[in-house]
Design an enzyme around this catalytic site. Structure first.
Site, PDB file in Angstrom:
ATOM      1  N   HIS A 214       0.803  -1.113  -0.112  1.00 59.12           N
ATOM      2  CA  HIS A 214       0.023   0.124   0.002  1.00 59.12           C
ATOM      3  C   HIS A 214       0.839   1.356   0.037  1.00 59.12           C
ATOM      4  O   HIS A 214       0.231   2.329  -0.449  1.00 59.12           O
ATOM      5  CB  HIS A 214      -1.205   0.071   1.161  1.00 59.12           C
ATOM      6  CG  HIS A 214      -0.312   0.180   2.628  1.00 59.12           C
ATOM      7  ND1 HIS A 214      -0.012  -0.640   3.515  1.00 59.12           N
ATOM      8  CD2 HIS A 214      -0.060   1.413   3.073  1.00 59.12           C
ATOM      9  CE1 HIS A 214       0.445  -0.283   4.435  1.00 59.12           C
ATOM     10  NE2 HIS A 214       0.534   1.226   4.392  1.00 59.12           N
ATOM     11  N   ASP A 260       0.017  -7.744   1.609  1.00 60.71           N
ATOM     12  CA  ASP A 260       0.367  -6.348   1.648  1.00 60.71           C
ATOM     13  C   ASP A 260       2.077  -6.411   1.607  1.00 60.71           C
ATOM     14  O   ASP A 260       2.518  -5.710   2.608  1.00 60.71           O
ATOM     15  CB  ASP A 260      -0.035  -5.558   2.916  1.00 60.71           C
ATOM     16  CG  ASP A 260       0.008  -4.038   2.636  1.00 60.71           C
ATOM     17  OD1 ASP A 260       0.535  -3.613   1.645  1.00 60.71           O
ATOM     18  OD2 ASP A 260      -0.284  -3.436   3.769  1.00 60.71           O
ATOM     19  N   SER A 371       3.898   2.694   8.130  1.00 63.46           N
ATOM     20  CA  SER A 371       3.807   1.427   7.312  1.00 63.46           C
ATOM     21  C   SER A 371       4.866   1.091   6.437  1.00 63.46           C
ATOM     22  O   SER A 371       5.855   1.936   6.320  1.00 63.46           O
ATOM     23  CB  SER A 371       2.514   1.971   6.105  1.00 63.46           C
ATOM     24  OG  SER A 371       1.435   1.917   6.657  1.00 63.46           O
TER      25      SER A 371
END
Length: 702
Positions: A214, A260, A371
């Protein structure tokens, strides 16, 4: 309720050896472990973590935007205020009266030859600034909507030309009371460059960096650079390395965060220590004993809850942060989520490609900005990475563990990308009518040092057909393309597994799962959706079909979380397609460009627009060239709450053309969907009126 994609700061880890497989630790011991960590002297608060020491984590990488270093000043009624720059802000010095423009979601009124005072939130900084300029504003002051200062960007595609400065919430609220006061703002360029971290990553050696999918699922991601061995973001912008290629896991699910993971190839090799990746078995051992793991990053250090209106985070550090968290088994993680949310374990969204870490009492967690960074165990043989910071609900909330991509379950993709052959492309077939052939293209890359022959197979040859004539022998570093046609004879979800092997024994390879809906003819909807026209054929399906709306037009089906209701118009010929659409759904008011539930418009496989929230019927039109076109309206729900009517609607669909002769649809050659490279095709890095990148506020990207 808010899901958030994480960028987790982490605390010092215990130096432990790899544990042998044992039975799951009892709940009593796990509770004691959490209590010990809570009471341990010197343990930092979770969300913020604690500063790392220089050189502790040379494998840590930062995905950054690099820009000119800017300086700002702000004076109001001859009194100086503390201000900070937005990256990519135009330079200049302007003076004028202050006029409040609220959130500046529309063109600002009454600001001609004045300075706009704008509150952060809902719209991007760029949109706010352009709406100020469109109203005749000379410059803009944007103040925070939470405590603390703003740290943001206008984006490197910003085309406005008025200077913009950022101030704190406290100062902004004070200036709101000083309407028409005289202000002067200045933005100037300093020597050198500055960097703004968007995500973390880990260095794998050579030219390779591991991060979350992402983080780079965007057409603008190739504009990011990578700083390997980063520690203090205030230094080293000039050393950031461009990205040459982005490889996203072919089965990454962007609205569920499954798989992910992404691997980045840099433009040059780096001489730096790398991190080792834990395999599946070792990871299971760590999780089964609730081993202490560490997470590091530059994410926000302010925790927040899971209720609507909570958040966002803030207090983003320049110094790399660290925090310790116990690992959980997936069974424990699902149970905790299920109890907190009042749902079943199967509805939590925690898949086998994920791993969780959390303290029972909360207070410590990853948050937006972390992230892509690592979750790792300090073993006697060095750090072993078990996870990649991915998503969570709220930040540091008890009962809501942080969720990470499970590295051990993703090693086939990682190794195939670095050392062997891999496939990239869109794992979701464009939804298409039954009996309507449709083609998608995929790229096969040989990243090994050897010449190899790829061998392909499909598990479902009834609905799918493989075309690989032009993908035979691949030299080292060479690529080729294959195509897959779908031509389903019956409606419903269609799936196949594309397997890739090599003629070289033991060469790592990765395949992918491909799926999409074939939708059936919906003649019962034809009269309701709009006037009859021989050029338009209506289809509907997905998890639930659309239906006639008693108040006019058609309305999406009653779907559950992670489902979609599909309406397709097959249009033949050149002309203008007109329609009205509306939606009544849960809305992400903080990050409107990253919706929770929404009605999407897809034209020939390309998503072109969406609406979310409480939106009444609005007129839309699409210019279509000669040919056969698939226009899709898909109402989709994310894995969380619902609100309002929870549906989308379409009415007054008509096709306006100068030609009275309607060509017949093609019967054999499938239309090609725009190629997905697997690296930069989906997630757009929108720098919103926030200081971090957030995929969603509910399912929050970290």
């Amino acid at each position: 309720m808010k899901y958030i994609m994480l960028i987790i700061p982490v605390i010092l880890l215990l130096n432990i050896t790899v544990v042998q497989a044992t039975s799951v630790r009892s709940e009593q011991i796990l509770r004691q472990l959490n209590t010990d960590m809570q009471d341990a002297p010197g343990t930092a608060r979770i969300v913020g973590g604690s500063d790392t020491d220089p050189g502790d984590y040379p494998f840590m990488a930062a995905l950054v935007n690099v820009s000119q270093q800017l300086s700002t000043s702000l004076t109001v009624n001859s009194l100086s205020y503390s201000s900070s720059p937005f990256t990519f802000s135009p330079t200049g010095q302007v003076s004028g009266e202050i006029v409040s423009c609220g959130l500046a979601g529309d063109v600002c009124e009454g600001v001609e030859n004045r300075i706009c005072l704008i509150e952060r939130g809902e719209f991007t900084f760029a949109v706010k600034t352009l709406n100020c300029q469109a109203g005749g504003g000379l410059g803009a002051i944007i103040y925070n909507n939470v405590a603390g200062s703003v740290n943001g960007t206008l984006g490197n595609a910003f085309d406005g030309d008025i200077p913009v400065v950022a101030i704190s919430q406290q100062d902004g609220q004070a200036l709101v009371q000083l309407q028409n006061a005289n202000a002067s703002i200045e933005v100037s360029v300093l020597s050198g460059s500055t960097q703004n971290a968007r995500c973390g990553g880990t260095f794998l050696g050579g030219k390779w960096v591991l991060t979350a999918a992402h983080c780079v699922d965007s057409e603008f991601s190739n504009q990011l650079r990578v700083n390997v061995g980063e520690y203090d973001l205030r230094d080293g912008a000039d050393q950031a390395i461009p990205i040459s290629q982005i490889y996203i896991h072919p089965n990454y699910v962007d609205n569920e965060f499954d798989n992910d993971v992404a691997v980045l190839a840099l433009t040059r090799e780096v001489d730096a220590p790398s991190i080792e990746l834990a395999d599946a078995q070792t990871t299971e051992q760590f999780a089964a004993t609730n081993s202490i793991a560490k997470s590091i990053g530059w994410g926000g250090r302010i925790g927040y809850g899971v209720q609507s209106g909570d958040g966002p985070t803030g207090n983003f550090p320049d110094i790399l942060q660290e925090v310790e968290l116990p690992l959980l088994t997936n069974s424990q993680c699902r149970q905790i989520f299920a109890e907190s949310r009042g749902i079943s374990s199967s509805q939590t969204g925690v898949t086998d490609q994920m791993i969780c870490a959390a303290l029972d009492f909360g207070g410590k967690s990853a948050c937006q900005g972390d992230s892509g960074g690592p979750l790792f165990i300090e073993s006697n043989n060095g750090p072993l990475q078990v996870g990649i910071t991915s998503w969570g609900i709220g930040c540091a909330v008890a009962g809501y563990p942080g969720v990470y991509a499970r590295v051990g379950a993703l090693l086939d993709f990682i190794n195939a990308t670095r050392f062997g052959m891999g496939i990239t492309g869109d794992s979701r077939f464009t939804n298409s009518p039954v009996g309507n052939p449709f083609r998608q293209t995929y790229t096969v890359t040989n990243n090994s040092q050897n010449t190899a022959t790829p061998v392909f197979s499909l598990s479902n040859s009834t609905d799918f057909q493989l075309i690989s004539d032009d993908c035979n022998v691949l030299l080292a570093g060479q690529r080729c393309e294959i195509s897959i046609d779908i031509n389903a004879a019956s409606p419903g979800l269609k799936q196949t597994s594309l397997t890739l092997t090599s003629d070289i024994p033991d060469m790592p390879t990765n395949g992918m799962r491909i799926q999409g809906f074939a939708v059936a003819s919906a003649s019962t909807l034809r009269n309701a959706v709009g006037p009859q026209n021989a050029a338009i054929t209506i289809f509907s399906g997905g998890d639930r079909s659309w239906r006639v709306n008693n108040s006019g037009g058609v309305i999406s089906g009653n779907i559950d979380d992670r489902q979609q209701s599909i309406l397709i118009a097959q249009v033949v010929g050149e002309g203008r397609l007109e329609f009205e659409w509306s939606v009544s759904s849960e809305e992400n008011v903080d990050e409107p460009s990253e919706p929770f539930d929404a009605l999407y418009l897809i034209v020939n496989g390309e998503q072109t627009d969406f609406i979310s929230g409480d939106v009444g019927f609005t007129q839309q039109s699409i210019e279509l060239p000669e040919g056969t076109h698939l226009i899709e309206w898909s109402y989709r729900k994310d894995p969380a709450a619902s609100s309002l009517e929870d549906s989308g609607s379409v009415r007054n669909l008509m096709f306006v053309t100068d030609s009275t002769d309607v060509p017949q649809p093609p019967s054999s050659e499938p239309p090609a969907q725009p190629t997905s490279s697997g690296g930069t095709s989906v997630w757009i890095l929108l720098f919103l009126g926030t200081a971090f990148m957030v995929r969603r506020q509910k399912s929050t990207v970290r």
